[in-house]
Design a protein around this motif. Structure first.
Motif, PDB file in Angstrom:
ATOM      1  N   LYS A  31       0.822  -1.209   0.000  1.00 60.91           N
ATOM      2  CA  LYS A  31       0.000   0.000   0.000  1.00 60.91           C
ATOM      3  C   LYS A  31       0.854   1.256   0.000  1.00 60.91           C
ATOM      4  O   LYS A  31       0.470   2.276  -0.559  1.00 60.91           O
ATOM      5  CB  LYS A  31      -0.946  -0.029   1.187  1.00 60.91           C
ATOM      6  CG  LYS A  31      -1.969  -1.113   1.041  1.00 60.91           C
ATOM      7  CD  LYS A  31      -2.933  -1.156   2.172  1.00 60.91           C
ATOM      8  CE  LYS A  31      -3.919  -2.223   1.782  1.00 60.91           C
ATOM      9  NZ  LYS A  31      -4.683  -2.816   2.701  1.00 60.91           N
ATOM     10  N   SER A  32       2.029   1.181   0.585  1.00 58.53           N
ATOM     11  CA  SER A  32       2.904   2.352   0.623  1.00 58.53           C
ATOM     12  C   SER A  32       3.374   2.764  -0.770  1.00 58.53           C
ATOM     13  O   SER A  32       3.795   3.891  -0.978  1.00 58.53           O
ATOM     14  CB  SER A  32       4.111   2.093   1.531  1.00 58.53           C
ATOM     15  OG  SER A  32       4.847   0.989   1.062  1.00 58.53           O
ATOM     16  N   LEU A  57      -3.774  11.565   1.008  1.00 64.35           N
ATOM     17  CA  LEU A  57      -4.075  10.241   1.561  1.00 64.35           C
ATOM     18  C   LEU A  57      -5.334   9.652   0.931  1.00 64.35           C
ATOM     19  O   LEU A  57      -5.391   8.453   0.639  1.00 64.35           O
ATOM     20  CB  LEU A  57      -4.212  10.324   3.081  1.00 64.35           C
ATOM     21  CG  LEU A  57      -2.959  10.774   3.821  1.00 64.35           C
ATOM     22  CD1 LEU A  57      -3.249  10.929   5.305  1.00 64.35           C
ATOM     23  CD2 LEU A  57      -1.807   9.820   3.588  1.00 64.35           C
ATOM     24  N   ASP A  58      -6.337  10.500   0.698  1.00 64.37           N
ATOM     25  CA  ASP A  58      -7.551  10.035   0.026  1.00 64.37           C
ATOM     26  C   ASP A  58      -7.239   9.513  -1.371  1.00 64.37           C
ATOM     27  O   ASP A  58      -7.771   8.489  -1.795  1.00 64.37           O
ATOM     28  CB  ASP A  58      -8.591  11.162  -0.080  1.00 64.37           C
ATOM     29  CG  ASP A  58      -9.198  11.543   1.257  1.00 64.37           C
ATOM     30  OD1 ASP A  58      -9.099  10.751   2.223  1.00 64.37           O
ATOM     31  OD2 ASP A  58      -9.764  12.655   1.340  1.00 64.37           O
ATOM     32  N   MET A  72      -4.402   8.311  -2.378  1.00 61.91           N
ATOM     33  CA  MET A  72      -3.685   7.038  -2.223  1.00 61.91           C
ATOM     34  C   MET A  72      -4.672   5.902  -1.979  1.00 61.91           C
ATOM     35  O   MET A  72      -4.565   4.831  -2.574  1.00 61.91           O
ATOM     36  CB  MET A  72      -2.713   7.112  -1.047  1.00 61.91           C
ATOM     37  CG  MET A  72      -1.488   7.939  -1.303  1.00 61.91           C
ATOM     38  SD  MET A  72      -0.454   8.087   0.174  1.00 61.91           S
ATOM     39  CE  MET A  72      -0.035   6.372   0.461  1.00 61.91           C
ATOM     40  N   GLU A  73      -5.631   6.151  -1.097  1.00 58.23           N
ATOM     41  CA  GLU A  73      -6.640   5.135  -0.791  1.00 58.23           C
ATOM     42  C   GLU A  73      -7.436   4.757  -2.045  1.00 58.23           C
ATOM     43  O   GLU A  73      -7.686   3.588  -2.304  1.00 58.23           O
ATOM     44  CB  GLU A  73      -7.569   5.634   0.306  1.00 58.23           C
ATOM     45  CG  GLU A  73      -8.581   4.618   0.754  1.00 58.23           C
ATOM     46  CD  GLU A  73      -9.455   5.134   1.877  1.00 58.23           C
ATOM     47  OE1 GLU A  73     -10.123   4.298   2.504  1.00 58.23           O
ATOM     48  OE2 GLU A  73      -9.507   6.349   2.122  1.00 58.23           O
ATOM     49  N   GLU A  74      -7.807   5.744  -2.817  1.00 60.11           N
ATOM     50  CA  GLU A  74      -8.541   5.501  -4.068  1.00 60.11           C
ATOM     51  C   GLU A  74      -7.712   4.685  -5.037  1.00 60.11           C
ATOM     52  O   GLU A  74      -8.201   3.750  -5.674  1.00 60.11           O
ATOM     53  CB  GLU A  74      -8.940   6.851  -4.694  1.00 60.11           C
ATOM     54  CG  GLU A  74      -9.820   6.723  -5.905  1.00 60.11           C
ATOM     55  CD  GLU A  74     -11.228   6.245  -5.570  1.00 60.11           C
ATOM     56  OE1 GLU A  74     -11.883   5.717  -6.480  1.00 60.11           O
ATOM     57  OE2 GLU A  74     -11.661   6.365  -4.413  1.00 60.11           O
ATOM     58  N   ILE A 113      -5.269   2.598  -4.330  1.00 57.89           N
ATOM     59  CA  ILE A 113      -5.155   1.244  -3.802  1.00 57.89           C
ATOM     60  C   ILE A 113      -6.433   0.457  -4.095  1.00 57.89           C
ATOM     61  O   ILE A 113      -6.370  -0.697  -4.521  1.00 57.89           O
ATOM     62  CB  ILE A 113      -4.871   1.289  -2.283  1.00 57.89           C
ATOM     63  CG1 ILE A 113      -3.468   1.826  -2.036  1.00 57.89           C
ATOM     64  CG2 ILE A 113      -5.060  -0.088  -1.654  1.00 57.89           C
ATOM     65  CD1 ILE A 113      -3.212   2.250  -0.599  1.00 57.89           C
ATOM     66  N   ARG A 114      -7.555   1.087  -3.896  1.00 57.63           N
ATOM     67  CA  ARG A 114      -8.844   0.412  -4.142  1.00 57.63           C
ATOM     68  C   ARG A 114      -8.995   0.005  -5.605  1.00 57.63           C
ATOM     69  O   ARG A 114      -9.460  -1.086  -5.891  1.00 57.63           O
ATOM     70  CB  ARG A 114      -9.978   1.354  -3.743  1.00 57.63           C
ATOM     71  CG  ARG A 114     -11.158   0.627  -3.180  1.00 57.63           C
ATOM     72  CD  ARG A 114     -12.253   1.527  -2.664  1.00 57.63           C
ATOM     73  NE  ARG A 114     -11.738   2.456  -1.661  1.00 57.63           N
ATOM     74  CZ  ARG A 114     -12.066   3.741  -1.605  1.00 57.63           C
ATOM     75  NH1 ARG A 114     -12.880   4.276  -2.473  1.00 57.63           N
ATOM     76  NH2 ARG A 114     -11.567   4.523  -0.685  1.00 57.63           N
ATOM     77  N   SER A 120      -6.368  -2.892  -6.577  1.00 55.60           N
ATOM     78  CA  SER A 120      -6.433  -4.173  -5.858  1.00 55.60           C
ATOM     79  C   SER A 120      -7.353  -5.154  -6.538  1.00 55.60           C
ATOM     80  O   SER A 120      -8.208  -4.866  -7.268  1.00 55.60           O
ATOM     81  CB  SER A 120      -6.922  -3.955  -4.426  1.00 55.60           C
ATOM     82  OG  SER A 120      -5.999  -3.159  -3.729  1.00 55.60           O
TER      83      SER A 120
END
Length: 78
Positions: free
Chosen positions: A4-5, A67-68, A70-72, A74-75, A78
């Protein structure tokens, strides 16, 4: 995506390009050497919290928006 990083580099690069900044220009705004920005974008280095805030300020975004993003990323990967 292995870790994730690893999402940070592409997000930083996209946000930098959206602001029409070179790595050199961003590095000057943040007060680091240009190769450091390159290493962040390529995933060879990761920012500490202070650097995250400095980068966000230089890019004119909230640290949380980075950060948002990054989260998007990753989603979607994945």
């Amino acid at each position: 995506m292995k870790k994730k990083s690893e999402a940070f580099g592409p997000v930083l690069r996209r946000m930098r390009l959206e602001k029409h900044l070179t790595q050199e220009q961003l590095s000057e705004l943040v007060g680091v050497a240009a190769p450091y920005i390159s290493m962040l974008e390529s995933g060879h280095k990761y920012p500490n919290l202070e650097m995250l805030f400095l980068l966000a300020e230089a890019l004119g975004v909230r640290p949380g928006s980075m950060l948002d993003a990054m989260e998007e990323r990753i989603r979607h990967l994945s």
